[in-house]
Write a protein that holds these residues in place. Structure first.
Motif, PDB file in Angstrom:
ATOM      1  N   LEU A  48       9.490 -10.562  11.474  1.00 32.22           N
ATOM      2  CA  LEU A  48       9.911 -10.434  10.216  1.00 32.22           C
ATOM      3  C   LEU A  48      10.226 -11.758   9.625  1.00 32.22           C
ATOM      4  O   LEU A  48      10.476 -11.840   8.501  1.00 32.22           O
ATOM      5  N   LEU A  49      11.001 -12.612  10.374  1.00 37.28           N
ATOM      6  CA  LEU A  49      11.554 -13.872  10.245  1.00 37.28           C
ATOM      7  C   LEU A  49      10.441 -14.840   9.575  1.00 37.28           C
ATOM      8  O   LEU A  49      10.443 -15.316   8.782  1.00 37.28           O
ATOM      9  N   ILE A  50       9.494 -14.618  10.221  1.00 39.15           N
ATOM     10  CA  ILE A  50       8.110 -15.473   9.925  1.00 39.15           C
ATOM     11  C   ILE A  50       7.363 -15.053   8.877  1.00 39.15           C
ATOM     12  O   ILE A  50       7.288 -15.761   8.008  1.00 39.15           O
ATOM     13  N   THR A  51       7.563 -13.658   8.670  1.00 39.05           N
ATOM     14  CA  THR A  51       6.706 -13.011   7.427  1.00 39.05           C
ATOM     15  C   THR A  51       7.543 -13.377   6.366  1.00 39.05           C
ATOM     16  O   THR A  51       6.957 -13.683   5.265  1.00 39.05           O
ATOM     17  N   SER A  52       9.175 -13.157   6.350  1.00 39.10           N
ATOM     18  CA  SER A  52       9.924 -13.597   5.325  1.00 39.10           C
ATOM     19  C   SER A  52       9.775 -15.213   4.821  1.00 39.10           C
ATOM     20  O   SER A  52       9.685 -15.381   3.443  1.00 39.10           O
ATOM     21  N   GLU A  53       9.704 -15.924   5.700  1.00 42.76           N
ATOM     22  CA  GLU A  53       9.630 -17.435   5.306  1.00 42.76           C
ATOM     23  C   GLU A  53       8.454 -17.694   4.584  1.00 42.76           C
ATOM     24  O   GLU A  53       8.286 -18.694   3.974  1.00 42.76           O
ATOM     25  N   ALA A  54       7.372 -17.266   5.237  1.00 38.98           N
ATOM     26  CA  ALA A  54       5.959 -17.387   4.596  1.00 38.98           C
ATOM     27  C   ALA A  54       5.816 -16.909   3.294  1.00 38.98           C
ATOM     28  O   ALA A  54       5.367 -17.556   2.521  1.00 38.98           O
ATOM     29  N   VAL A  55       6.435 -15.623   3.026  1.00 40.97           N
ATOM     30  CA  VAL A  55       6.073 -15.258   1.549  1.00 40.97           C
ATOM     31  C   VAL A  55       7.393 -15.974   0.710  1.00 40.97           C
ATOM     32  O   VAL A  55       6.802 -16.061  -0.309  1.00 40.97           O
ATOM     33  N   THR A  56       8.112 -16.287   1.145  1.00 43.23           N
ATOM     34  CA  THR A  56       9.116 -17.263   0.486  1.00 43.23           C
ATOM     35  C   THR A  56       8.617 -18.476   0.077  1.00 43.23           C
ATOM     36  O   THR A  56       8.671 -18.898  -1.332  1.00 43.23           O
ATOM     37  N   ASN A  57       8.010 -19.139   0.801  1.00 43.79           N
ATOM     38  CA  ASN A  57       7.404 -20.255   0.687  1.00 43.79           C
ATOM     39  C   ASN A  57       6.136 -19.895  -0.511  1.00 43.79           C
ATOM     40  O   ASN A  57       5.977 -20.853  -1.537  1.00 43.79           O
ATOM     41  N   ALA A  58       5.373 -19.140  -0.219  1.00 44.44           N
ATOM     42  CA  ALA A  58       4.387 -18.750  -1.271  1.00 44.44           C
ATOM     43  C   ALA A  58       5.032 -18.463  -2.673  1.00 44.44           C
ATOM     44  O   ALA A  58       4.647 -18.921  -3.536  1.00 44.44           O
ATOM     45  N   HIS A  59       6.352 -17.636  -2.673  1.00 42.23           N
ATOM     46  CA  HIS A  59       6.955 -17.453  -3.869  1.00 42.23           C
ATOM     47  C   HIS A  59       7.325 -18.657  -4.563  1.00 42.23           C
ATOM     48  O   HIS A  59       7.283 -18.742  -5.956  1.00 42.23           O
ATOM     49  N   LEU A  60       7.787 -19.702  -3.935  1.00 43.40           N
ATOM     50  CA  LEU A  60       8.279 -20.849  -4.462  1.00 43.40           C
ATOM     51  C   LEU A  60       7.064 -22.015  -5.026  1.00 43.40           C
ATOM     52  O   LEU A  60       7.348 -22.437  -5.611  1.00 43.40           O
ATOM     53  N   HIS A  61       6.078 -21.890  -4.019  1.00 42.74           N
ATOM     54  CA  HIS A  61       5.189 -22.863  -4.205  1.00 42.74           C
ATOM     55  C   HIS A  61       3.641 -22.481  -4.468  1.00 42.74           C
ATOM     56  O   HIS A  61       2.814 -23.306  -5.034  1.00 42.74           O
ATOM     57  N   ALA A  62       3.149 -21.123  -4.306  1.00 46.58           N
ATOM     58  CA  ALA A  62       2.017 -20.928  -4.648  1.00 46.58           C
ATOM     59  C   ALA A  62       2.197 -19.425  -5.176  1.00 46.58           C
ATOM     60  O   ALA A  62       1.439 -18.304  -4.456  1.00 46.58           O
ATOM     61  N   PRO A  63       2.808 -19.223  -6.412  1.00 51.07           N
ATOM     62  CA  PRO A  63       3.111 -17.637  -6.920  1.00 51.07           C
ATOM     63  C   PRO A  63       1.743 -17.210  -7.293  1.00 51.07           C
ATOM     64  O   PRO A  63       0.652 -17.737  -7.751  1.00 51.07           O
ATOM     65  N   GLY A  64       1.569 -15.901  -6.619  1.00 47.75           N
ATOM     66  CA  GLY A  64       0.259 -15.123  -7.109  1.00 47.75           C
ATOM     67  C   GLY A  64       0.330 -14.050  -5.791  1.00 47.75           C
ATOM     68  O   GLY A  64       1.190 -13.812  -5.240  1.00 47.75           O
ATOM     69  N   ARG A  65      -0.896 -13.562  -5.779  1.00 51.97           N
ATOM     70  CA  ARG A  65      -0.909 -12.520  -4.750  1.00 51.97           C
ATOM     71  C   ARG A  65      -1.153 -13.111  -3.605  1.00 51.97           C
ATOM     72  O   ARG A  65      -1.663 -14.281  -3.249  1.00 51.97           O
ATOM     73  N   VAL A  66      -0.352 -12.425  -2.350  1.00 51.53           N
ATOM     74  CA  VAL A  66      -0.375 -12.676  -1.164  1.00 51.53           C
ATOM     75  C   VAL A  66      -0.677 -11.877  -0.153  1.00 51.53           C
ATOM     76  O   VAL A  66      -0.310 -10.825  -0.306  1.00 51.53           O
ATOM     77  N   LEU A  67      -1.571 -12.277   0.572  1.00 49.78           N
ATOM     78  CA  LEU A  67      -2.129 -11.065   1.565  1.00 49.78           C
ATOM     79  C   LEU A  67      -1.415 -11.457   2.883  1.00 49.78           C
ATOM     80  O   LEU A  67      -1.519 -12.520   3.540  1.00 49.78           O
ATOM     81  N   VAL A  68      -1.118 -10.327   3.538  1.00 46.47           N
ATOM     82  CA  VAL A  68      -0.079 -10.446   4.926  1.00 46.47           C
ATOM     83  C   VAL A  68      -1.210  -9.208   5.756  1.00 46.47           C
ATOM     84  O   VAL A  68      -1.476  -8.450   5.460  1.00 46.47           O
ATOM     85  N   VAL A  69      -1.542 -10.163   6.967  1.00 46.90           N
ATOM     86  CA  VAL A  69      -2.461  -9.459   7.995  1.00 46.90           C
ATOM     87  C   VAL A  69      -1.539  -9.474   9.211  1.00 46.90           C
ATOM     88  O   VAL A  69      -1.153 -10.329   9.989  1.00 46.90           O
ATOM     89  N   LEU A  70      -1.296  -8.203   9.822  1.00 49.77           N
ATOM     90  CA  LEU A  70      -0.676  -8.125  11.083  1.00 49.77           C
ATOM     91  C   LEU A  70      -1.681  -7.921  12.113  1.00 49.77           C
ATOM     92  O   LEU A  70      -2.571  -6.825  11.715  1.00 49.77           O
ATOM     93  N   THR A  71      -1.596  -8.492  13.231  1.00 55.34           N
ATOM     94  CA  THR A  71      -2.703  -7.902  14.500  1.00 55.34           C
ATOM     95  C   THR A  71      -1.856  -7.674  15.581  1.00 55.34           C
ATOM     96  O   THR A  71      -1.006  -8.276  15.836  1.00 55.34           O
ATOM     97  N   TRP A  72      -2.368  -6.465  16.272  1.00 54.12           N
ATOM     98  CA  TRP A  72      -1.595  -6.224  17.445  1.00 54.12           C
ATOM     99  C   TRP A  72      -2.722  -6.035  18.731  1.00 54.12           C
ATOM    100  O   TRP A  72      -3.542  -5.362  18.165  1.00 54.12           O
TER     101      TRP A  72
END
Length: 164
Positions: A48-72
């Motif tokens: 959750l921390l990694i996801t939050s930080e990466a999406v925050t960076n996208a919000h600040l520096h690359a606004p637009g659609r963001v795709l999040v992929v989780l694999t287990w």
């Protein structure tokens, strides 16, 4: 030689990084998926921390659609998160990310992800922008020589942002 897991669960979702609730929305979606897979405790917190930080960076520096992929991979308990955004700026790069210890901004993602993944992460350019991939191993990874990577890039889905 890398062993290919016999089972690999994959879930993906998109968020609009221009919207102020993109980060909590991504965090809630990642939480729901990971807990459905039985991930909990420190690994869930790290995801959750990694996801939050990466999406925050996208919000600040690359606004637009963001795709999040989780694999287990239940076979070897590997959990990974990828965050794809449309930004072209790659930052300082992993090799020099700690070069300027006087910097007051720009190192949060690198410091956080480096610590949580024990170095098992990368940021690579894609046709659509860039992809951050971070892998959370079940146990401490074996020692490796400095400057080598233990994460192999995952194949990028075709038409990534066109299909969202």
């Amino acid at each position: 030689m890398t062993t290919i897991p016999t089972r690999l669960l994959l879930r993906r979702f998109a968020v609009d990084a221009t919207h102020p609730v993109a980060v909590p929305t991504a965090r809630r979606a990642a939480h729901a998926i990971a807990t459905e897979w039985g991930v909990d405790g420190e690994r869930l917190d790290a995801l959750l921390l990694i996801t939050s930080e990466a999406v925050t960076n996208a919000h600040l520096h690359a606004p637009g659609r963001v795709l999040v992929v989780l694999t287990w991979s239940p076979d070897d308990a590997r959990l990974a998160v990828e965050v794809h955004d449309t930004g072209r700026r790659m930052g300082e790069g992993q090799a020099s990310r700690f070069a300027d210890d006087r910097a007051t901004v720009g190192r949060g993602l690198a410091l956080l992800v480096e610590h949580l993944t024990r170095g098992r992460w990368e940021v690579v350019p894609t046709v659509y922008g860039k992809r951050l991939r971070a892998e959370l191993a079940a146990a401490a990874p074996p020692a490796r020589p400095t400057g080598t990577s233990t994460v192999s890039p995952a194949a990028e889905p075709r038409g990534l942002f066109a299909a969202i």
